[in-house]
Write an enzyme that holds these catalytic residues in place. Structure first.
Site, PDB file in Angstrom:
ATOM      1  N   ASP A  32     -19.246  14.369  -9.640  1.00  0.00           N
ATOM      2  CA  ASP A  32     -19.869  13.161  -9.093  1.00  0.00           C
ATOM      3  C   ASP A  32     -21.017  12.736 -10.022  1.00  0.00           C
ATOM      4  OD1 ASP A  32     -20.128  11.936  -5.892  1.00  0.00           O
ATOM      5  OD2 ASP A  32     -21.660  11.455  -7.372  1.00  0.00           O
ATOM      6  N   ILE A  33     -21.096  11.427 -10.279  1.00  0.00           N
ATOM      7  CA  ILE A  33     -22.105  10.928 -11.215  1.00  0.00           C
ATOM      8  C   ILE A  33     -23.520  11.013 -10.624  1.00  0.00           C
ATOM      9  CG2 ILE A  33     -22.143   8.463 -10.579  1.00  0.00           C
ATOM     10  CD1 ILE A  33     -21.790   7.897 -13.628  1.00  0.00           C
ATOM     11  N   GLN A  95     -18.505   5.094   3.467  1.00  0.00           N
ATOM     12  CA  GLN A  95     -17.658   5.160   2.266  1.00  0.00           C
ATOM     13  C   GLN A  95     -18.061   3.999   1.354  1.00  0.00           C
ATOM     14  OE1 GLN A  95     -13.419   4.785   2.926  1.00  0.00           O
ATOM     15  NE2 GLN A  95     -12.926   5.086   0.759  1.00  0.00           N
ATOM     16  N   HIS A 101     -11.472   9.856  -1.532  1.00  0.00           N
ATOM     17  CA  HIS A 101     -12.007  10.985  -2.290  1.00  0.00           C
ATOM     18  C   HIS A 101     -12.547  12.043  -1.348  1.00  0.00           C
ATOM     19  CE1 HIS A 101     -15.014   7.782  -1.894  1.00  0.00           C
ATOM     20  NE2 HIS A 101     -15.925   8.733  -1.769  1.00  0.00           N
ATOM     21  N   HIS A 103     -15.272  15.006  -1.143  1.00  0.00           N
ATOM     22  CA  HIS A 103     -16.453  15.584  -1.784  1.00  0.00           C
ATOM     23  C   HIS A 103     -16.406  17.105  -1.641  1.00  0.00           C
ATOM     24  CE1 HIS A 103     -19.065  11.872  -2.033  1.00  0.00           C
ATOM     25  NE2 HIS A 103     -18.246  11.468  -1.070  1.00  0.00           N
TER      26      HIS A 103
HETATM   27  P1  5GP Z   1     -18.773   7.817  -0.908  1.00  0.00           P
HETATM   28  O1  5GP Z   1     -20.146   7.334  -0.565  1.00  0.00           O
HETATM   29  O2  5GP Z   1     -17.800   6.667  -1.042  1.00  0.00           O
HETATM   30  O3  5GP Z   1     -18.267   8.892   0.013  1.00  0.00           O
HETATM   31  O4  5GP Z   1     -18.914   8.527  -2.299  1.00  0.00           O
HETATM   32  C1  5GP Z   1     -18.726   7.899  -3.513  1.00  0.00           C
HETATM   33  C2  5GP Z   1     -19.234   8.846  -4.568  1.00  0.00           C
HETATM   34  O5  5GP Z   1     -18.759   8.401  -5.819  1.00  0.00           O
HETATM   35  C3  5GP Z   1     -20.765   8.906  -4.650  1.00  0.00           C
HETATM   36  O6  5GP Z   1     -21.189  10.239  -4.425  1.00  0.00           O
HETATM   37  C4  5GP Z   1     -21.050   8.423  -6.072  1.00  0.00           C
HETATM   38  O7  5GP Z   1     -22.114   9.120  -6.679  1.00  0.00           O
HETATM   39  C5  5GP Z   1     -19.740   8.648  -6.789  1.00  0.00           C
HETATM   40  N1  5GP Z   1     -19.477   7.714  -7.873  1.00  0.00           N
HETATM   41  C6  5GP Z   1     -19.579   6.373  -7.818  1.00  0.00           C
HETATM   42  N2  5GP Z   1     -19.240   5.823  -9.009  1.00  0.00           N
HETATM   43  C7  5GP Z   1     -18.922   6.864  -9.824  1.00  0.00           C
HETATM   44  C8  5GP Z   1     -18.492   6.927 -11.196  1.00  0.00           C
HETATM   45  O8  5GP Z   1     -18.345   5.924 -11.884  1.00  0.00           O
HETATM   46  N3  5GP Z   1     -18.245   8.157 -11.703  1.00  0.00           N
HETATM   47  C9  5GP Z   1     -18.401   9.296 -10.948  1.00  0.00           C
HETATM   48  N4  5GP Z   1     -18.143  10.453 -11.556  1.00  0.00           N
HETATM   49  N5  5GP Z   1     -18.804   9.260  -9.668  1.00  0.00           N
HETATM   50  C10 5GP Z   1     -19.068   8.059  -9.105  1.00  0.00           C
END
Ligand code: 5GP
Ligand code: ZN
Length: 143
Positions: A32-33, A95, A101, A103
């Protein structure tokens, strides 16, 4: 969302770089970035599915299989003591990236993430009647 606009589709195709962890036939994983812990990993299907509502069984099974392989490989003290796995499904569930995805958050007893105290601060009390009504509503959804 168009797949061509999807950041995780771009990562899956290699169009944008990522720190790849491991992969299988259906799925890939990468760091995760914006990690909330060192080694925070995302596991995604190679194909675009927005979330749990539209993912097919094969892609979901493959994604969970890869998540299981990673968590068994890194936990138990090899990289971390334990892990939290979670999926945010839908905007109401926070989300932000509309490509399914999972985590994987590596956890250590001294990591101070305070997950449990946050959780306990949200615990609610329901009466027996409310629990029964809730169960009925959920069971109706599943008919
Ligand atoms: P969500 O909030 O949708 O459950 O999680 C999305 C996750 O994707 C976040 O933890 C965010 O840091 C990660 N993320 C968003 N854009 C990128 C990216 O371009 N590269 C990577 N490696 N992670 C990303
Ligand atoms: Zn996508």
């Amino acid at each position: 969302m168009q797949e061509s606009d999807c950041i995780f589709c771009m990562i899956a195709s290699g169009a944008i770089p990522s720190y790849k962890v491991a992969s299988n036939e259906t799925s890939i994983s990468f760091l995760d970035i914006n990690p909330i812990a060192r080694g925070h990993i995302l596991v995604i299907p190679r194909k675009h599915f927005s979330g749990l509502d539209d993912v097919d069984h094969e892609a979901f099974a493959g994604t969970m299989e890869l998540a299981l392989r990673i968590t068994r490989s890194i936990s138990g003290g090899r990289f971390s003591e334990g892990t939290n796995l979670f999926v945010s499904n839908g905007e109401a569930a926070d989300q932000t990236v509309k490509h399914l995805h999972v985590h994987i958050v590596p956890r250590n007893s001294d990591d101070n993430l305070q997950w449990n105290s946050w959780w306990l601060s949200k615990v609610k009390q329901y009466s027996e009647g409310e629990m029964a009504d809730t169960l009925e509503l959920i069971r109706k959804c599943m008919e």
